[in-house]
Design an enzyme around this catalytic site. Structure first.
Site, PDB file in Angstrom:
ATOM      1  N   ASP A   8       8.212  46.463  25.918  1.00 40.67           N
ATOM      2  CA  ASP A   8       9.116  45.429  25.370  1.00 40.67           C
ATOM      3  C   ASP A   8       9.358  45.189  23.770  1.00 40.67           C
ATOM      4  O   ASP A   8       8.312  44.802  23.173  1.00 40.67           O
ATOM      5  CB  ASP A   8       8.905  44.124  25.928  1.00 40.67           C
ATOM      6  CG  ASP A   8       8.776  43.965  27.455  1.00 40.67           C
ATOM      7  OD1 ASP A   8       8.126  44.958  28.051  1.00 40.67           O
ATOM      8  OD2 ASP A   8       9.206  43.146  28.041  1.00 40.67           O
ATOM      9  N   GLU A  39      14.860  44.349  25.967  1.00 40.57           N
ATOM     10  CA  GLU A  39      15.205  43.196  26.444  1.00 40.57           C
ATOM     11  C   GLU A  39      14.987  42.045  25.318  1.00 40.57           C
ATOM     12  O   GLU A  39      15.293  40.611  25.380  1.00 40.57           O
ATOM     13  CB  GLU A  39      14.691  42.665  27.663  1.00 40.57           C
ATOM     14  CG  GLU A  39      13.479  42.151  27.872  1.00 40.57           C
ATOM     15  CD  GLU A  39      13.523  41.111  28.846  1.00 40.57           C
ATOM     16  OE1 GLU A  39      14.541  40.513  29.175  1.00 40.57           O
ATOM     17  OE2 GLU A  39      12.141  40.415  28.722  1.00 40.57           O
ATOM     18  N   ASN A  40      13.866  42.085  24.564  1.00 38.63           N
ATOM     19  CA  ASN A  40      13.565  41.095  23.434  1.00 38.63           C
ATOM     20  C   ASN A  40      14.031  41.464  21.853  1.00 38.63           C
ATOM     21  O   ASN A  40      13.367  40.789  21.183  1.00 38.63           O
ATOM     22  CB  ASN A  40      12.169  40.632  23.547  1.00 38.63           C
ATOM     23  CG  ASN A  40      11.567  40.440  25.117  1.00 38.63           C
ATOM     24  OD1 ASN A  40      10.581  40.923  25.431  1.00 38.63           O
ATOM     25  ND2 ASN A  40      12.195  39.200  25.427  1.00 38.63           N
ATOM     26  N   ASN A  68      14.646  40.278  32.123  1.00 36.85           N
ATOM     27  CA  ASN A  68      15.357  38.796  32.557  1.00 36.85           C
ATOM     28  C   ASN A  68      15.842  38.061  31.370  1.00 36.85           C
ATOM     29  O   ASN A  68      16.736  36.977  31.719  1.00 36.85           O
ATOM     30  CB  ASN A  68      13.779  38.044  33.080  1.00 36.85           C
ATOM     31  CG  ASN A  68      12.951  37.871  31.959  1.00 36.85           C
ATOM     32  OD1 ASN A  68      12.431  38.782  31.509  1.00 36.85           O
ATOM     33  ND2 ASN A  68      12.564  36.636  31.372  1.00 36.85           N
ATOM     34  N   HIS A  69      15.872  38.896  30.363  1.00 39.14           N
ATOM     35  CA  HIS A  69      16.596  38.259  29.207  1.00 39.14           C
ATOM     36  C   HIS A  69      17.674  38.890  28.962  1.00 39.14           C
ATOM     37  O   HIS A  69      18.419  38.737  27.781  1.00 39.14           O
ATOM     38  CB  HIS A  69      15.787  38.206  27.859  1.00 39.14           C
ATOM     39  CG  HIS A  69      14.754  37.008  27.795  1.00 39.14           C
ATOM     40  ND1 HIS A  69      14.896  36.032  27.896  1.00 39.14           N
ATOM     41  CD2 HIS A  69      13.367  37.303  27.876  1.00 39.14           C
ATOM     42  CE1 HIS A  69      13.789  35.179  28.105  1.00 39.14           C
ATOM     43  NE2 HIS A  69      12.811  36.095  27.910  1.00 39.14           N
ATOM     44  N   HIS A 153      10.396  45.482  35.707  1.00 39.62           N
ATOM     45  CA  HIS A 153      10.101  44.200  34.736  1.00 39.62           C
ATOM     46  C   HIS A 153       9.724  43.040  35.628  1.00 39.62           C
ATOM     47  O   HIS A 153      10.603  42.259  36.421  1.00 39.62           O
ATOM     48  CB  HIS A 153      11.610  43.960  34.133  1.00 39.62           C
ATOM     49  CG  HIS A 153      11.395  43.125  32.787  1.00 39.62           C
ATOM     50  ND1 HIS A 153      11.025  43.475  31.542  1.00 39.62           N
ATOM     51  CD2 HIS A 153      11.633  41.846  32.658  1.00 39.62           C
ATOM     52  CE1 HIS A 153      10.868  42.660  30.762  1.00 39.62           C
ATOM     53  NE2 HIS A 153      11.402  41.420  31.481  1.00 39.62           N
TER      54      HIS A 153
END
Length: 269
Positions: A8, A39-40, A68-69, A153
């Protein structure tokens, strides 16, 4: 065939670490496929935008995975359908989910698939990742795709390991993301699948999993909601792994973790 995977990417420092070290890693390790979880990647540590996606690709990523983001930055809806190289979790619910959960590559005549999954324990509700990936892997095998790499994830180690055992021998590698802490359990499972519970994160090393530590401590002390912000000062960290996969049968031959920080400075291979 060598696969380089980076965990990540968190905030501006994460993007800086990728920009500084990914070209060096690719030069020295010479991977055929490079996968980065982005994703971050935004400044606030949630989601990704087109500029950052293009920067990760310029720095050397072949595929960018999410988690999830994925939907936290609304700009993603403007471009995710225009590229096959940015994939979101396969098991997001609904019939009209933007983007794709699988990317197919042709590397010098070798077919490769990269899958993004999201766990369900302590996470937002999604469709069953086991049932959905089972169906997809069966289809990919019919297409004579032997090399399949999975970014799982998920929050819990048990769900990641269960998925690895479920798919052992059917996919080439399963690497966990999301918890931002690299684990020390790289292994080749009995049927030939490489597994690492979590690749770790690429970003600020001096906070708490990428966030400034003071609000995190306050939340633990008071049990009250607190706003977390991405750490922008201090030292950086780059975490990931390198996995060697046999092109003939799609089984992993060996794997190792990669860690670059102040205590583990980069050394040219």
């Amino acid at each position: 065939m060598e696969f380089l995977f980076l965990g990540d990417v968190v905030g501006e420092m994460g993007m800086h670490m990728v920009n500084e070290y990914l070209p060096l890693l690719k030069h020295d390790l010479k991977p055929q496929v490079t996968i980065v979880n982005g994703e971050n990647a935004t400044k606030v540590g949630r989601g990704i935008n087109l500029k950052l996606f293009k920067q990760l690709m310029t720095d050397g990523a072949d595929v960018v995975t999410l988690g999830n983001h994925a939907w936290n930055n609304e700009e993603i809806f403007d471009f995710i359908n225009d590229t096959d190289k940015l994939i979101r979790p396969l098991n997001y619910p609904g019939n009209d989910v933007p983007g794709k959960g699988c990317c197919k590559l042709n590397i010098n005549g070798t077919k490769v698939a990269v899958i993004n999954l999201q766990g369900r324990i302590f996470m937002e509700e999604t469709d069953d990742p086991f049932a959905i990936v089972d169906k997809l892997v069966t289809q990919l095998k019919k297409e004579n795709i032997k090399i399949i790499f999975v970014d799982m994830h998920a929050e819990t180690t048990s769900e990641k390991k269960a998925m690895a055992m479920f798919l052992d021998g059917r996919v080439s590698a399963i690497v966990g993301t999301h918890t931002h802490v690299q684990t020390n359990d790289m292994q080749i499972l009995p049927q030939g699948t490489a597994f690492l519970t979590d690749a770790g994160m690429t970003g600020p090393n001096d906070g708490v999993i990428g966030m400034t530590y003071q609000p995190v401590i306050k939340k633990f002390l008071t049990s009250r909601p607190n706003r977390f912000e991405v750490e922008t000062k201090g030292n950086g960290i780059l975490s990931g792994c390198l996995i060697d996969i046999d092109k003939k049968d799609g089984h992993a031959k060996k794997g190792k973790t990669i860690l670059i920080n102040k205590d583990h400075p980069y050394q040219q291979v």
